[in-house]
Write an enzyme that holds these catalytic residues in place. Structure first.
Site, PDB file in Angstrom:
ATOM      1  N   SER A   1      76.906  25.986 -39.074  1.00 58.19           N
ATOM      2  CA  SER A   1      78.099  25.394 -39.408  1.00 58.19           C
ATOM      3  C   SER A   1      77.383  24.427 -39.140  1.00 58.19           C
ATOM      4  O   SER A   1      76.276  24.108 -39.191  1.00 58.19           O
ATOM      5  CB  SER A   1      79.764  25.509 -38.863  1.00 58.19           C
ATOM      6  OG  SER A   1      80.524  24.682 -39.632  1.00 58.19           O
TER       7      SER A   1
ATOM      8  N   HIS B   1      84.379  32.640 -40.227  1.00 59.82           N
ATOM      9  CA  HIS B   1      83.596  31.595 -39.762  1.00 59.82           C
ATOM     10  C   HIS B   1      82.659  32.027 -38.608  1.00 59.82           C
ATOM     11  O   HIS B   1      83.597  31.388 -37.357  1.00 59.82           O
ATOM     12  CB  HIS B   1      83.668  30.105 -40.219  1.00 59.82           C
ATOM     13  CG  HIS B   1      83.050  28.604 -39.876  1.00 59.82           C
ATOM     14  ND1 HIS B   1      81.820  29.139 -40.837  1.00 59.82           N
ATOM     15  CD2 HIS B   1      82.944  28.086 -38.790  1.00 59.82           C
ATOM     16  CE1 HIS B   1      81.266  27.712 -40.283  1.00 59.82           C
ATOM     17  NE2 HIS B   1      81.651  27.259 -39.869  1.00 59.82           N
TER      18      HIS B   1
HETATM   19  C1  GCU Z   1      84.049  21.283 -41.153  1.00 63.83           C
HETATM   20  C2  GCU Z   1      82.843  21.051 -42.269  1.00 63.83           C
HETATM   21  C3  GCU Z   1      81.937  21.860 -42.104  1.00 63.83           C
HETATM   22  C4  GCU Z   1      81.475  22.484 -41.098  1.00 63.83           C
HETATM   23  C5  GCU Z   1      82.841  22.958 -39.952  1.00 63.83           C
HETATM   24  C6  GCU Z   1      81.912  23.642 -38.888  1.00 63.83           C
HETATM   25  O1  GCU Z   1      84.701  22.611 -41.831  1.00 63.83           O
HETATM   26  O2  GCU Z   1      83.868  21.117 -42.992  1.00 63.83           O
HETATM   27  O3  GCU Z   1      80.563  21.277 -42.901  1.00 63.83           O
HETATM   28  O4  GCU Z   1      80.256  22.977 -41.046  1.00 63.83           O
HETATM   29  O5  GCU Z   1      83.407  22.278 -39.796  1.00 63.83           O
HETATM   30  O6  GCU Z   1      81.014  22.920 -37.924  1.00 63.83           O
HETATM   31  O7  GCU Z   1      82.653  24.483 -38.227  1.00 63.83           O
END
Ligand code: GCU
Length: 398
Positions: free
Chosen positions: A234, A379
């Site tokens: 992420s 995620h």
């Molecule tokens: C949020 C953000 C993303 C990122 C994520 C994370 O959702 O919008 O761009 O990748 O956090 O780091 O879990």
């Protein structure tokens, strides 16, 4: 438009021409064709790099000297892994400046091993439940106390059993994830020779920190030559991709569910837009990037060009099919659009459609150096991903 001039001469975002399609990696900003690896290395690669620094992530300081302090060497996982904890000090900074507490786990049965380097967000002691792992000051200050909370995420036993090591540190060692340029290492570098709007944001700072990890691993005789992989999830995957793009000592790049600002392009992205990400996380980028909110087609670059800077080194973009916000479908376009740069280098990037999923075999026959791999998850990172990542690493790191 010529991006080979000094940063002060870069065009303002509003003055840049609109290009709705992903820019061709093999056509320079000045409109010239890139026909040879020499053209790529001498002209196109540097101009793409500078455009990302100028318009997106910001410029980081030049590579500093480091001092490595070994804190302890011990064994974990019933003697199957060696844990070495080192602190990386930036030699040019005062003693009280941030330093990186790197934990390196390697298979005890091997003299050398390839190593995955990745930032963690649980503290180093979150990787396995073992009192031998130090709870670092940064982790303690961040309130992270639980040991082994991310053990099913990092799957350290699985890595060790397959002959790989893991090197990790907490991103707040180098820059806490807050909209404050004065609470991490950036406060020591406010004299960068570029306009302040183009100074490094937090993602570039984390990537620079990863590069200091690479400095340390390159001197570590237990790390296999040509065996440094970088992984991140992420926001930390955005940093892993940037580090991999900028640093050719990194031999394999695994941006996991990295999304916008990672593998996923800004153009035609109906999930996280530039406007959304720069509003929610203004500190991640430089102060030029927000001006592209609502007009991503004016960006001279897009994320497939960051992927292309990894060429000809292997890159595996791992994605969750139900992780909608990262837009895996659009990320696949990005991976595919970097393929011509692998081809230019005489390497096979994409094989077939460049996508493997679930239990699909990952073998030298079914994948090239560029791959998107998907699992039916939201995620997260787990064992199923590591099985596939280690299959890919077996092909490319040995
Ligand atoms: C949020 C953000 C993303 C990122 C994520 C994370 O959702 O919008 O761009 O990748 O956090 O780091 O879990």
């Amino acid at each position: 438009m010529d991006h080979t001039t000094s940063p002060a001469e870069y065009l303002a975002p509003s003055a840049l021409p609109a290009q709705p399609a992903l820019p061709d990696p093999l056509v320079t900003f000045g409109g010239g064709d890139v026909e040879t690896v020499t053209d790529w290395k001498q002209h196109r690669r540097p101009e793409i790099r500078r455009a990302f620094e100028h318009y997106v992530y910001g410029y980081a300081p030049a590579r500093p000297s480091i001092d490595i302090e070994t804190k302890q060497t011990t064994t974990v996982l019933d003697g199957r892994a060696t844990l070495t904890e080192r602190t990386i000090h930036i030699a040019e900074l005062p003693a009280d400046a941030p330093s990186i507490d790197l934990a390196v786990f390697t298979p005890a049965t091997r003299d050398t091993a390839p190593v995955f380097l990745g930032l963690n967000n649980t503290g180093n002691h979150g990787v396995i439940d073992d009192s031998a792992v130090t709870i670092t000051d940064t982790a303690a200050e961040s309130g992270l106390e639980d040991r082994g909370v991310a053990s099913e995420y990092w799957c350290l036993e699985q890595l060790i059993d397959r002959g790989y090591g893991l090197a990790t540190f907490h991103p707040a060692d180098i820059d806490p994830d807050r909209d404050d340029p004065t609470d991490g290492i950036r406060q020591y570098y406010d004299d960068l020779p570029v306009p302040s709007v183009a100074h490094w944001g937090t993602i570039a700072t984390w990537a620079w920190g990863l590069q200091r990890g690479v400095d340390a691993l390159s001197e570590d005789r237990t790390v296999e030559t040509d065996g440094i992989a970088v992984i991140g999830h992420s926001r930390l995957g955005k940093a892993a991709l940037l580090a991999g793009a900028l640093d050719e000592r990194i031999d394999l790049v695994v941006p996991h569910q990295s999304g916008t600002g990672g593998v996923t392009p800004a153009r035609d992205n109906d999930q996280e837009t530039i406007a959304a990400i720069t509003e929610a996380f203004p500190h991640w980028f430089n102060d030029v990037f927000p001006a592209f909110g609502g007009r991503p087609e004016r960006l001279p670059v897009d994320q497939h060009l960051l992927v292309s800077l990894v060429a000809p080194r292997p890159l595996m973009d791992t994605e969750g099919a139900r992780d909608y916000w990262t837009n895996p479908g659009r990320a696949l376009d990005s991976v595919r659009a970097a393929d011509p740069v692998y081809e230019l280098h005489g390497e096979t990037g994409i094989v077939n459609d460049g996508l493997r999923s679930g239990d699909d075999a990952i073998t030298p026959e079914t994948v090239g150096r560029l791959l998107q791999y998907r699992r039916e998850t939201a995620h997260t990172l787990n064992r199923g991903y590591w099985d596939a990542i280690l299959d890919f690493a077996d092909i490319h790191l040995s």
